[in-house]
Design a protein around this motif. Structure first.
Motif, mmCIF file in Angstrom:
data_model
loop_
_atom_site.group_PDB
_atom_site.id
_atom_site.type_symbol
_atom_site.label_atom_id
_atom_site.label_comp_id
_atom_site.label_asym_id
_atom_site.label_seq_id
_atom_site.Cartn_x
_atom_site.Cartn_y
_atom_site.Cartn_z
ATOM 1 N N THR A 561 8.237 -45.658 -1.937
ATOM 2 C CA THR A 561 6.844 -45.403 -1.574
ATOM 3 C C THR A 561 6.353 -46.518 -0.659
ATOM 4 O OG1 THR A 561 6.306 -44.181 -3.593
ATOM 5 C CG2 THR A 561 4.476 -45.243 -2.456
ATOM 6 N N ILE A 562 5.714 -46.132 0.449
ATOM 7 C CA ILE A 562 5.145 -47.095 1.399
ATOM 8 C C ILE A 562 3.678 -46.738 1.619
ATOM 9 C CG2 ILE A 562 5.219 -48.008 3.754
ATOM 10 C CD1 ILE A 562 8.198 -47.357 3.793
ATOM 11 N N ALA A 563 2.790 -47.699 1.397
ATOM 12 C CA ALA A 563 1.369 -47.503 1.673
ATOM 13 C C ALA A 563 1.099 -47.749 3.149
ATOM 14 C CB ALA A 563 0.533 -48.453 0.816
ATOM 15 N N LEU A 564 0.476 -46.801 3.812
ATOM 16 C CA LEU A 564 0.211 -46.913 5.252
ATOM 17 C C LEU A 564 -1.245 -47.263 5.551
ATOM 18 C CD1 LEU A 564 2.285 -43.815 6.419
ATOM 19 C CD2 LEU A 564 2.973 -46.216 6.464
ATOM 20 N N GLU A 565 -2.173 -46.607 4.869
ATOM 21 C CA GLU A 565 -3.595 -46.867 5.066
ATOM 22 C C GLU A 565 -4.301 -46.691 3.729
ATOM 23 O OE1 GLU A 565 -4.958 -47.848 7.838
ATOM 24 O OE2 GLU A 565 -3.514 -47.304 9.392
ATOM 25 N N GLY A 566 -5.388 -47.410 3.529
ATOM 26 C CA GLY A 566 -6.127 -47.201 2.299
ATOM 27 C C GLY A 566 -7.415 -47.993 2.223
ATOM 28 N N LYS A 567 -8.454 -47.333 1.781
ATOM 29 C CA LYS A 567 -9.722 -47.979 1.470
ATOM 30 C C LYS A 567 -10.381 -47.184 0.356
ATOM 31 C CE LYS A 567 -13.895 -50.024 3.423
ATOM 32 N NZ LYS A 567 -14.715 -50.233 4.634
ATOM 33 N N ILE A 568 -10.697 -47.854 -0.729
ATOM 34 C CA ILE A 568 -11.167 -47.175 -1.921
ATOM 35 C C ILE A 568 -12.384 -46.294 -1.643
ATOM 36 C CG2 ILE A 568 -12.605 -49.143 -2.639
ATOM 37 C CD1 ILE A 568 -11.825 -48.395 -5.555
ATOM 38 N N GLY A 569 -12.306 -45.047 -2.113
ATOM 39 C CA GLY A 569 -13.407 -44.111 -1.965
ATOM 40 C C GLY A 569 -13.576 -43.550 -0.577
ATOM 41 N N GLU A 570 -12.638 -43.879 0.340
ATOM 42 C CA GLU A 570 -12.768 -43.416 1.720
ATOM 43 C C GLU A 570 -11.519 -42.689 2.215
ATOM 44 O OE1 GLU A 570 -14.349 -46.226 4.488
ATOM 45 O OE2 GLU A 570 -15.779 -47.057 3.053
ATOM 46 N N TYR A 571 -10.366 -43.337 2.135
ATOM 47 C CA TYR A 571 -9.161 -42.685 2.657
ATOM 48 C C TYR A 571 -7.913 -43.326 2.069
ATOM 49 C CZ TYR A 571 -9.459 -46.758 5.774
ATOM 50 O OH TYR A 571 -9.568 -48.036 6.274
ATOM 51 N N VAL A 572 -6.820 -42.569 2.142
ATOM 52 C CA VAL A 572 -5.526 -43.052 1.671
ATOM 53 C C VAL A 572 -4.442 -42.308 2.439
ATOM 54 C CG1 VAL A 572 -5.599 -41.391 -0.254
ATOM 55 C CG2 VAL A 572 -4.015 -43.314 -0.336
ATOM 56 N N VAL A 573 -3.416 -43.048 2.881
ATOM 57 C CA VAL A 573 -2.263 -42.460 3.567
ATOM 58 C C VAL A 573 -1.007 -43.149 3.035
ATOM 59 C CG1 VAL A 573 -1.137 -41.925 5.759
ATOM 60 C CG2 VAL A 573 -3.641 -42.072 5.657
ATOM 61 N N VAL A 574 -0.052 -42.355 2.549
ATOM 62 C CA VAL A 574 1.193 -42.914 2.041
ATOM 63 C C VAL A 574 2.381 -42.159 2.617
ATOM 64 C CG1 VAL A 574 0.165 -43.698 -0.124
ATOM 65 C CG2 VAL A 574 1.236 -41.453 -0.021
ATOM 66 N N ALA A 575 3.535 -42.843 2.620
ATOM 67 C CA ALA A 575 4.814 -42.228 2.970
ATOM 68 C C ALA A 575 5.737 -42.361 1.766
ATOM 69 C CB ALA A 575 5.428 -42.912 4.186
ATOM 70 N N ARG A 576 6.455 -41.297 1.472
ATOM 71 C CA ARG A 576 7.387 -41.297 0.336
ATOM 72 C C ARG A 576 8.754 -40.806 0.819
ATOM 73 N NH1 ARG A 576 4.510 -42.370 -4.912
ATOM 74 N NH2 ARG A 576 2.582 -41.211 -4.865
ATOM 75 N N LYS A 577 9.788 -41.371 0.207
ATOM 76 C CA LYS A 577 11.145 -40.948 0.543
ATOM 77 C C LYS A 577 11.819 -40.353 -0.682
ATOM 78 C CE LYS A 577 15.459 -42.498 2.693
ATOM 79 N NZ LYS A 577 16.292 -43.661 3.105
ATOM 80 N N LYS A 578 12.527 -39.247 -0.469
ATOM 81 C CA LYS A 578 13.361 -38.651 -1.501
ATOM 82 C C LYS A 578 14.648 -38.172 -0.836
ATOM 83 C CE LYS A 578 14.440 -36.918 -5.546
ATOM 84 N NZ LYS A 578 14.792 -37.792 -6.686
ATOM 85 N N GLY A 579 15.776 -38.763 -1.249
ATOM 86 C CA GLY A 579 17.026 -38.449 -0.568
ATOM 87 C C GLY A 579 16.971 -38.931 0.866
#
Length: 656
Positions: A561-579
């Motif tokens: 799991t890699i966090a790309l962007e985030g601000k509480i109560g406003e936005y969140v963007v993550v990248a996840r890897k599987k295989g």
């Protein structure tokens, strides 16, 4: 430099830079520092990049025999440890391989107890350890204090139950520390932002044979801990099968063995909100897996009945809690590759008789049918009837061929309930059953010790859209930085009836979500949930097979799991890897946003990217979405755009 030399060097650094009664320990990356002061009391201070976060905060433990651990303390000896190893998660909620890197000081005290302090790169923690022999001891009180160096912003899940009991389903409300009075309290995890932008989440881990911690305000920068007392007698309220009231309680909050470790008091620390999305401090502090055999533990996606009120349509039978309806769920799950269905409340003859199915259900026929379709069946159960006949009930479920249990309505946080969690985790593991804890307190690491504990509720989730309007995109983008920091959460996403800001209306039988369809889809990437629900009506999903096929492809456990962007109560963007595949998920509040995301986390090569995003007419119809397919290369920059209340997902697979 060998390990012994490293240990000696670390010890020298500690002592040469401290006074006789102060001890300092730093995280391996040198960003987090703990100072332990031993004077008339023991207290700790916490620093981030030499900036004070927590000023002197005393800790003590009062026993029933009058002894007070931490009063007039005398250090007999200390031991330093430097740990650098990898945890391999049995059920990888965020990462399959978790670096466990920390420095530790163990302080052996006069009076047969010790204190352990750990400094991680992503946080700090301490706990008491006692060595009083095998006799039982009463814990009358534990002094837990967080004396913040400044007036910080707090997202408080406010409660008002005088017995400190909770469903853990409050809304996280932004307040200033000084505005929280001594009569106001909240449960953990508790998000705190310092004036200089350092982010903290206060929580606990390795909670065993001990009650949950709650934090009260003081009208200034200090939060103080309190614990629910041991319940000596309780009763079910009239005309209820689940609502308890306390009749009598003890003057202590735990009666426990004299030789033991106590829960970790932990603070996750990051320089930004998005760093909180990657922390697994609670998991790292928990006891390791105790199960010898784990191959049978299969996380997955679940078709859920209760949220949509079994309101299926377009069929030639009467929908409801009956055999035909659940065969419809099984067919849906099988057609879309979902691993499980849940039979929620109503499957049993009564809510307190968990061994006799509803006469409208042929349960054994359903399990036979589901097995042929390679779909597992999970049953709902009230906690108290299960507690009263745990072995008998679980034995019966195994005979029926059931794969898991959703235990509900605990709504307590005292010592007995904490012990119930462990008993039911151990018993379900022995019966090779998955466990989903609902009406539950926050995760405290039990899912590491017993990895068959695949999910927890303890969150104000989608179900509440059936009767109120508070589950908004603002709330949804608050949860990753608050409740989810403690561990996985059964938010139950997947609403097919969606609404923009001023369009929402309450309908118990055909509920809807606030925010767009793409916002709902993004939850399958953003939210940690090894047992992940598709909450809506299978008839609604079947009406939109392209969308349903898309969301059914998301894994529920992740390699990275890699966090790309985030601000509480406003936005969140993550990248996840599987295989070899990567997945992107983004959510925003009621503000439309665009992010430029460098794809430098991808392995080298060309990827097929399938994007599901808000449609061009989403401002008029919240369910409008668009799927596009193209190719991208590692290192390219992806423009990720979301409408108000919107979301974004992408599936990236290596192109041939």
């Amino acid at each position: 430099m060998n390990k012994l030399v490293k240990l000696m060097a670390l010890s020298l650094i500690m002592y040469f830079n401290t006074s006789a009664k102060d001890y300092i320990i730093m995280s391996p990356n040198k960003k987090n520092m703990i100072k332990i002061s031993v004077d008339k009391k023991i207290s700790w201070s916490v620093f981030r990049n030499n900036q004070s976060l927590i000023a002197n905060s005393p800790m003590s433990m009062s026993l029933g025999n009058g002894q007070k651990l931490g009063a007039s303390p005398e250090v007999l000896k200390t031991e330093m440890k430097k740990i650098d190893r990898i945890i391999t998660a049995i059920v990888p909620v965020r990462n399959k391989y978790i670096p466990e890197v920390y420095n530790e000081i163990i302080m052996m005290m006069k009076g047969n107890y010790s204190l352990e302090f750990r400094a991680y790169n992503d946080g700090v923690a301490y706990r008491f350890v006692t060595a009083f022999g095998k006799q039982f001891i009463d814990i009358k009180d534990e002094e837990v204090t967080f004396n913040f160096s400044n007036d910080c912003q707090v997202y408080l899940p406010k409660e008002d139950n005088p017995e400190l009991q909770s469903h853990y389903e409050a809304e996280f409300q932004p307040l200033n520390l000084k505005d929280i009075s001594s009569k106001t309290y909240g449960y953990l995890p508790l998000y705190i932002s310092s004036p200089t932008g350092v982010k903290m989440v206060v929580t606990e881990s390795d909670l065993e044979d001990y009650p949950n911690l709650f934090l009260f305000g003081t009208g200034n920068n200090i939060l103080k801990g309190k614990f629910p007392k041991v319940i000596l007698k309780s009763k079910i309220k009239d005309n209820s099968d689940r609502n308890e009231e306390v009749v009598e309680k003890a003057d202590y909050h735990a009666k426990t063995m004299g030789n033991r470790t106590f829960p970790w008091r932990a603070i996750v620390i990051g320089s930004s909100d998005k760093e909180l999305l990657e922390s697994e401090l609670v998991y790292k502090l928990a006891k390791p897996n105790v199960l010898k055999e784990t191959a049978w533990i299969k996380p997955g996606k679940v078709a859920w009945d209760w949220w949509n009120d079994n309101n299926i349509y377009g069929v030639n039978f009467k929908s409801g809690i009956n055999t035909d309806t659940y065969k419809y769920y099984i067919d849906f799950a099988s057609d879309y590759g979902l691993e499980y269905i849940i039979l929620d409340e109503g499957w049993s003859r009564t809510t307190t008789d968990l061994m006799e199915p509803n006469p409208q259900l042929d349960l054994q026929e359903l399990v036979r049918y589901a097995t042929r379709k390679k779909v597992g069946v999970i049953l709902w159960a009230l906690w108290k009837p299960l507690d009263q006949n745990m072995e008998g009930i679980l034995d019966q479920y195994v005979k029926w061929g059931i794969k898991g249990v959703k235990v509900d309505f605990m709504a307590r946080a005292d010592q007995y309930m904490v012990n119930f969690y462990k008993r039911v985790a151990e018993a379900t593991a022995r019966h090779k059953l998955l466990l989903d804890l609902h009406g539950a307190y926050k995760p405290v690491g039990l899912n590491r010790q017993y990895p068959n504990v695949v999910n927890y509720e303890g969150v104000k989730g989608m179900e509440q859209n059936k009767w109120e309007a508070s589950v908004t995109p603002v709330h949804n983008t608050t949860l990753p930085f608050t409740r989810m920091v403690a561990g996985p959460m059964d938010f139950t996403p997947g609403a097919m009836l969606n609404s923009n800001k001023d369009e929402f209306h309450i309908n118990f039988h055909s509920p809807m979500s606030r925010g767009t369809r793409a916002h709902q889809a993004a939850m399958y990437v953003v939210y940690d949930s090894p047992l992940q629900m598709l909450c809506d009506n299978p008839s609604n999903y079947r009406a939109e097979p392209i969308y349903t096929r898309y969301i059914s492809r998301f894994p529920t456990v992740w390699d990275k799991t890699i966090a790309l962007e985030g601000k509480i109560g406003e936005y969140v963007v993550v990248a996840r890897k599987k295989g070899k595949s990567w997945y992107l998920g983004g959510m925003t509040d009621w503000t439309a946003r665009t992010f430029q995301v460098p794809l430098d986390f991808l392995d080298k090569g060309k990827y097929k990217i399938e994007i599901l995003k808000d449609g061009i007419n989403v401002d008029k119809h919240a369910a409008d979405y668009r799927i596009t397919v193209s190719n991208v290369n590692s290192g390219e920059v992806l423009s990720l755009d979301m409408a108000a209340g919107g979301g974004y997902t992408a599936i990236l697979t290596l192109a041939n």
